[in-house]
Design a protein around this motif. Structure first.
Motif, PDB file in Angstrom:
ATOM      1  N   ASN A  75       0.827  -1.218  -0.079  1.00  0.00           N
ATOM      2  CA  ASN A  75      -0.068   0.274   0.043  1.00  0.00           C
ATOM      3  C   ASN A  75       0.900   1.435   0.141  1.00  0.00           C
ATOM      4  OD1 ASN A  75      -2.693  -1.384   0.492  1.00  0.00           O
ATOM      5  ND2 ASN A  75      -1.481  -2.026   2.474  1.00  0.00           N
ATOM      6  N   PRO A  76       1.653   1.584  -1.162  1.00  0.00           N
ATOM      7  CA  PRO A  76       2.387   2.729  -1.261  1.00  0.00           C
ATOM      8  C   PRO A  76       1.788   4.135  -1.188  1.00  0.00           C
ATOM      9  CG  PRO A  76       2.291   1.693  -3.372  1.00  0.00           C
ATOM     10  CD  PRO A  76       1.608   0.932  -2.500  1.00  0.00           C
ATOM     11  N   LEU A  77       2.350   5.138  -0.634  1.00  0.00           N
ATOM     12  CA  LEU A  77       1.691   6.442  -0.733  1.00  0.00           C
ATOM     13  C   LEU A  77       2.789   7.282  -1.411  1.00  0.00           C
ATOM     14  CD1 LEU A  77      -0.412   8.327   0.417  1.00  0.00           C
ATOM     15  CD2 LEU A  77       0.942   8.655   2.383  1.00  0.00           C
ATOM     16  N   SER A  78       2.149   7.714  -2.338  1.00  0.00           N
ATOM     17  CA  SER A  78       3.156   8.646  -3.359  1.00  0.00           C
ATOM     18  C   SER A  78       3.025  10.206  -3.221  1.00  0.00           C
ATOM     19  CB  SER A  78       3.006   8.088  -4.891  1.00  0.00           C
ATOM     20  OG  SER A  78       3.170   6.970  -4.893  1.00  0.00           O
ATOM     21  N   PHE A  79       3.945  10.917  -3.385  1.00  0.00           N
ATOM     22  CA  PHE A  79       3.801  12.285  -3.304  1.00  0.00           C
ATOM     23  C   PHE A  79       4.172  12.818  -4.981  1.00  0.00           C
ATOM     24  CE2 PHE A  79       5.225  10.817   0.693  1.00  0.00           C
ATOM     25  CZ  PHE A  79       4.596  11.685   1.582  1.00  0.00           C
ATOM     26  N   LEU A  80       3.128  13.582  -5.241  1.00  0.00           N
ATOM     27  CA  LEU A  80       3.458  14.042  -6.899  1.00  0.00           C
ATOM     28  C   LEU A  80       3.101  15.609  -6.999  1.00  0.00           C
ATOM     29  CD1 LEU A  80       0.667  11.286  -7.864  1.00  0.00           C
ATOM     30  CD2 LEU A  80       3.090  11.089  -8.097  1.00  0.00           C
ATOM     31  N   ARG A  81       3.607  16.077  -7.846  1.00  0.00           N
ATOM     32  CA  ARG A  81       3.515  17.536  -8.148  1.00  0.00           C
ATOM     33  C   ARG A  81       3.764  18.042  -9.485  1.00  0.00           C
ATOM     34  NH1 ARG A  81       6.709  21.043  -3.985  1.00  0.00           N
ATOM     35  NH2 ARG A  81       4.860  21.103  -2.799  1.00  0.00           N
ATOM     36  N   THR A  82       3.113  19.199 -10.158  1.00  0.00           N
ATOM     37  CA  THR A  82       3.490  19.590 -11.377  1.00  0.00           C
ATOM     38  C   THR A  82       4.479  20.584 -11.495  1.00  0.00           C
ATOM     39  OG1 THR A  82       1.789  21.302 -10.863  1.00  0.00           O
ATOM     40  CG2 THR A  82       0.859  19.141 -12.001  1.00  0.00           C
ATOM     41  N   PRO A  83       5.785  19.917 -11.535  1.00  0.00           N
ATOM     42  CA  PRO A  83       6.954  20.999 -11.440  1.00  0.00           C
ATOM     43  C   PRO A  83       6.942  22.302 -12.469  1.00  0.00           C
ATOM     44  CG  PRO A  83       7.400  19.049 -12.171  1.00  0.00           C
ATOM     45  CD  PRO A  83       6.129  18.903 -12.127  1.00  0.00           C
ATOM     46  N   ASN A  84       6.394  21.798 -13.752  1.00  0.00           N
ATOM     47  CA  ASN A  84       6.335  23.117 -14.783  1.00  0.00           C
ATOM     48  C   ASN A  84       5.336  23.984 -15.007  1.00  0.00           C
ATOM     49  OD1 ASN A  84       8.896  22.155 -15.466  1.00  0.00           O
ATOM     50  ND2 ASN A  84       8.137  20.294 -16.676  1.00  0.00           N
ATOM     51  N   GLY A  85       4.530  23.892 -13.917  1.00  0.00           N
ATOM     52  CA  GLY A  85       3.297  24.515 -13.990  1.00  0.00           C
ATOM     53  C   GLY A  85       2.157  23.908 -14.939  1.00  0.00           C
ATOM     54  N   ASP A  86       2.476  22.949 -15.625  1.00  0.00           N
ATOM     55  CA  ASP A  86       1.456  22.309 -16.488  1.00  0.00           C
ATOM     56  C   ASP A  86       0.719  21.242 -15.692  1.00  0.00           C
ATOM     57  OD1 ASP A  86       3.018  20.030 -15.941  1.00  0.00           O
ATOM     58  OD2 ASP A  86       4.090  20.168 -17.970  1.00  0.00           O
ATOM     59  N   ASP A  87      -0.123  20.437 -16.308  1.00  0.00           N
ATOM     60  CA  ASP A  87      -1.209  19.551 -15.749  1.00  0.00           C
ATOM     61  C   ASP A  87      -0.309  18.059 -15.558  1.00  0.00           C
ATOM     62  OD1 ASP A  87      -3.048  21.444 -15.645  1.00  0.00           O
ATOM     63  OD2 ASP A  87      -3.816  20.596 -17.664  1.00  0.00           O
ATOM     64  N   ASP A  88       0.810  18.015 -16.062  1.00  0.00           N
ATOM     65  CA  ASP A  88       1.525  16.718 -15.854  1.00  0.00           C
ATOM     66  C   ASP A  88       1.765  16.536 -14.287  1.00  0.00           C
ATOM     67  OD1 ASP A  88       2.368  14.036 -16.560  1.00  0.00           O
ATOM     68  OD2 ASP A  88       4.197  14.806 -17.668  1.00  0.00           O
ATOM     69  N   LEU A  89       1.843  15.087 -13.769  1.00  0.00           N
ATOM     70  CA  LEU A  89       1.880  14.711 -12.445  1.00  0.00           C
ATOM     71  C   LEU A  89       3.428  14.281 -12.582  1.00  0.00           C
ATOM     72  CD1 LEU A  89      -1.512  13.923 -11.049  1.00  0.00           C
ATOM     73  CD2 LEU A  89      -0.183  15.711 -10.594  1.00  0.00           C
ATOM     74  N   HIS A  90       4.297  14.578 -11.455  1.00  0.00           N
ATOM     75  CA  HIS A  90       5.635  13.847 -11.558  1.00  0.00           C
ATOM     76  C   HIS A  90       5.967  13.550  -9.759  1.00  0.00           C
ATOM     77  CE1 HIS A  90       6.881  14.947 -15.426  1.00  0.00           C
ATOM     78  NE2 HIS A  90       6.035  15.912 -15.202  1.00  0.00           N
ATOM     79  N   TYR A  91       6.588  12.186  -9.688  1.00  0.00           N
ATOM     80  CA  TYR A  91       7.023  11.947  -8.369  1.00  0.00           C
ATOM     81  C   TYR A  91       7.937  13.051  -7.753  1.00  0.00           C
ATOM     82  CZ  TYR A  91       4.773   7.548  -9.131  1.00  0.00           C
ATOM     83  OH  TYR A  91       3.719   6.521  -9.321  1.00  0.00           O
ATOM     84  N   ILE A  92       7.837  13.223  -6.470  1.00  0.00           N
ATOM     85  CA  ILE A  92       8.925  14.209  -6.040  1.00  0.00           C
ATOM     86  C   ILE A  92       9.710  13.680  -4.855  1.00  0.00           C
ATOM     87  CG2 ILE A  92       7.567  16.293  -6.664  1.00  0.00           C
ATOM     88  CD1 ILE A  92       6.350  16.544  -3.831  1.00  0.00           C
ATOM     89  N   THR A  93       9.404  12.697  -4.328  1.00  0.00           N
ATOM     90  CA  THR A  93      10.306  12.045  -3.381  1.00  0.00           C
ATOM     91  C   THR A  93       9.824  10.584  -3.386  1.00  0.00           C
ATOM     92  OG1 THR A  93      10.731  11.961  -1.060  1.00  0.00           O
ATOM     93  CG2 THR A  93       8.314  12.369  -1.507  1.00  0.00           C
ATOM     94  N   ARG A  94      10.558   9.689  -2.624  1.00  0.00           N
ATOM     95  CA  ARG A  94      10.239   8.324  -2.649  1.00  0.00           C
ATOM     96  C   ARG A  94       9.050   8.042  -1.909  1.00  0.00           C
ATOM     97  NH1 ARG A  94      10.998   6.128   2.682  1.00  0.00           N
ATOM     98  NH2 ARG A  94      12.022   7.601   4.073  1.00  0.00           N
ATOM     99  N   ASP A  95       8.365   6.738  -2.260  1.00  0.00           N
ATOM    100  CA  ASP A  95       7.111   6.394  -1.818  1.00  0.00           C
ATOM    101  C   ASP A  95       7.204   5.948  -0.295  1.00  0.00           C
ATOM    102  OD1 ASP A  95       5.937   6.814  -4.361  1.00  0.00           O
ATOM    103  OD2 ASP A  95       5.748   4.523  -4.716  1.00  0.00           O
ATOM    104  N   LEU A  96       6.163   5.795   0.545  1.00  0.00           N
ATOM    105  CA  LEU A  96       6.245   5.617   1.865  1.00  0.00           C
ATOM    106  C   LEU A  96       5.141   4.443   1.706  1.00  0.00           C
ATOM    107  CD1 LEU A  96       5.639   8.873   3.952  1.00  0.00           C
ATOM    108  CD2 LEU A  96       7.796   7.601   3.240  1.00  0.00           C
ATOM    109  N   GLU A  97       5.490   3.388   2.500  1.00  0.00           N
ATOM    110  CA  GLU A  97       4.484   2.293   2.868  1.00  0.00           C
ATOM    111  C   GLU A  97       3.873   2.473   3.957  1.00  0.00           C
ATOM    112  OE1 GLU A  97       2.681  -1.202   1.866  1.00  0.00           O
ATOM    113  OE2 GLU A  97       3.986  -0.204   0.564  1.00  0.00           O
ATOM    114  N   VAL A  98       2.454   2.538   4.043  1.00  0.00           N
ATOM    115  CA  VAL A  98       1.827   2.805   5.167  1.00  0.00           C
ATOM    116  C   VAL A  98       1.750   1.688   6.116  1.00  0.00           C
ATOM    117  CG1 VAL A  98      -0.740   3.246   5.974  1.00  0.00           C
ATOM    118  CG2 VAL A  98       0.028   4.157   3.584  1.00  0.00           C
ATOM    119  N   PRO A  99       1.993   1.954   7.338  1.00  0.00           N
ATOM    120  CA  PRO A  99       2.429   0.721   8.198  1.00  0.00           C
ATOM    121  C   PRO A  99       1.085   0.443   9.072  1.00  0.00           C
ATOM    122  CG  PRO A  99       3.082   2.880   9.190  1.00  0.00           C
ATOM    123  CD  PRO A  99       2.548   3.170   7.918  1.00  0.00           C
TER     124      PRO A  99
END
Length: 387
Positions: A75-99
């Protein structure tokens, strides 16, 4: 530098500069001086930082899904952002596994509540984990002492996470329905159980429903929302409605949905925020073969909160076949999960549909739009941990 020393800045200027910095930089500055450490960890600074609104886009996406590996689900938890101000989503850090949460097939139904003052709660309906995604601190809450009586069956309908502004404490609420198990199953023997975990006393207690009959919360993605100190669930029994729980009075009440949506019409419904208004979305039931008319998705907003006559239809759209909506991003992108378990978006302004390289087990995808916060995890009988 001035004469080999650092010119002392006023605290107001320091705070203003800190607010302009990313969360990681603020955290690092705690190690520079004891004064800065005490300032950044103070309750007043944390509240000011939480309420501060900058001109830059500082929200990002929390994306949770289940991934099947043989007979076990992660059950990974991911962090996503649009770095260039567009609508695309990119991973910004490693995933966390929900304990602490279940890893069987039931993990695809994990609930994802928040954010509430920068904190979120994840649950498999038995275990509850409170997490600050920005600081990576989390805590497993004590288990409820409630035990279902022998010969009866317990169905958990809804959970919620709220902040009581009067008592200045967080609360988790859980709603269950108790009925007789076979061979003692009697449809007339049904009772509602409400429980609340109060962070200020670090314990669970029961809630009273009174004599009024309430609609049953519907367990599906995007079906609940914390807004204006009240937790809302899309619910139904004989009619479609919104079940509300006031965080301070701990009173349940019913809010009416748009009249056109109050009867069953092979649609499923969910809740979100659009244009800072409570929003009700009516979309085709993925388990039914719908007619062309029923393939339409309607988006309603409540212009004046808790005023039933203020519902207005904001959008009527025709999406590709989906499992459910997930969130609204930047007041224009309706994020959805399709029946393959892939995230897609529908632009409410241009009608453009886009597919992302984000996937999970079908039906398990959850999304929260999140803004970083320094809020600390309330302490209790269980230990605060860190990833």
């Amino acid at each position: 530098m001035m004469n080999g020393t650092i010119k002392k800045l006023s605290e107001d200027v320091e705070i203003y500069i800190f607010f302009k910095l990313p969360m990681k930089s603020i955290t690092r500055f705690k190690c520079v001086t004891k004064t800065w450490c005490n300032l950044i960890q103070s309750f007043s600074f944390i509240n000011l930082h939480h309420n501060y609104t900058s001109s830059k886009k500082d929200e990002f996406i929390l994306f949770k899904r289940s991934l099947k590996e043989q007979n076990v689900f992660t059950n990974p938890l991911s962090f996503l952002r649009t770095p260039n101000g567009d609508d695309d989503l990119h991973y910004i850090t490693r995933d966390l596994e929900v304990p602490y949460l279940s890893t069987g097939y039931g993990s695809i139904f994990h609930q994802f509540n928040g954010p509430c003052h920068g904190l979120i709660v994840l649950t498999d309906y038995v275990n509850f984990v409170i997490l600050n995604p920005a600081t990576r601190n989390y805590r497993l809450l004590p288990k409820s002492p409630f035990v279902c009586p022998r010969g009866f069956y317990r169905a958990i309908g809804g959970v919620g996470f709220v902040y009581d502004a009067i008592q200045r404490t967080y609360k988790v609420v859980r709603i269950s329905e108790i009925s007789g198990e076979e061979p003692f199953n009697d449809p007339s023997v049904v009772d509602w159980i409400g429980e609340v975990y109060d962070f200020s006393i670090d314990s669970w207690r029961n809630l009273l429903f009174g004599e009024e009959e309430f609609p049953w919360p519907y367990n599906c993605p995007f079906a609940d929302m914390y807004y204006k100190g009240v937790f809302h669930w899309y619910a139904h029994r004989n009619l479609v409605a919104i079940l509300c729980f006031d965080s301070s009075t701990e009173v349940f009440r019913i809010m009416q949905v748009p009249e056109m949506c109050s009867l069953y019409d092979e649609k499923v419904h969910c809740l979100t925020i659009l244009d800072e208004c409570l929003t009700f979305v009516c979309y085709p039931d993925p388990r039914r073969v719908s007619s062309p008319v029923q393939e339409i998705t309607d988006i309603w907003i409540m212009k004046e909160y808790n005023v039933n006559d203020s519902w207005i239809k904001k959008f009527t759209i025709r999406c590709p076949p989906i499992e459910s909506p997930l969130a609204i991003w930047n007041d224009s992108l309706l994020l959805l999960q399709d029946k393959r378990g892939i995230v897609i978006s529908y632009n409410l302004n241009s009608d453009k549909v886009e597919e992302y390289k984000l996937h999970g087990y079908p039906g398990s995808l959850r999304i929260i739009v999140y803004k970083e916060s320094l809020m600390s995890i309330p302490k209790g009988s269980t230990q605060v941990e860190n990833y």
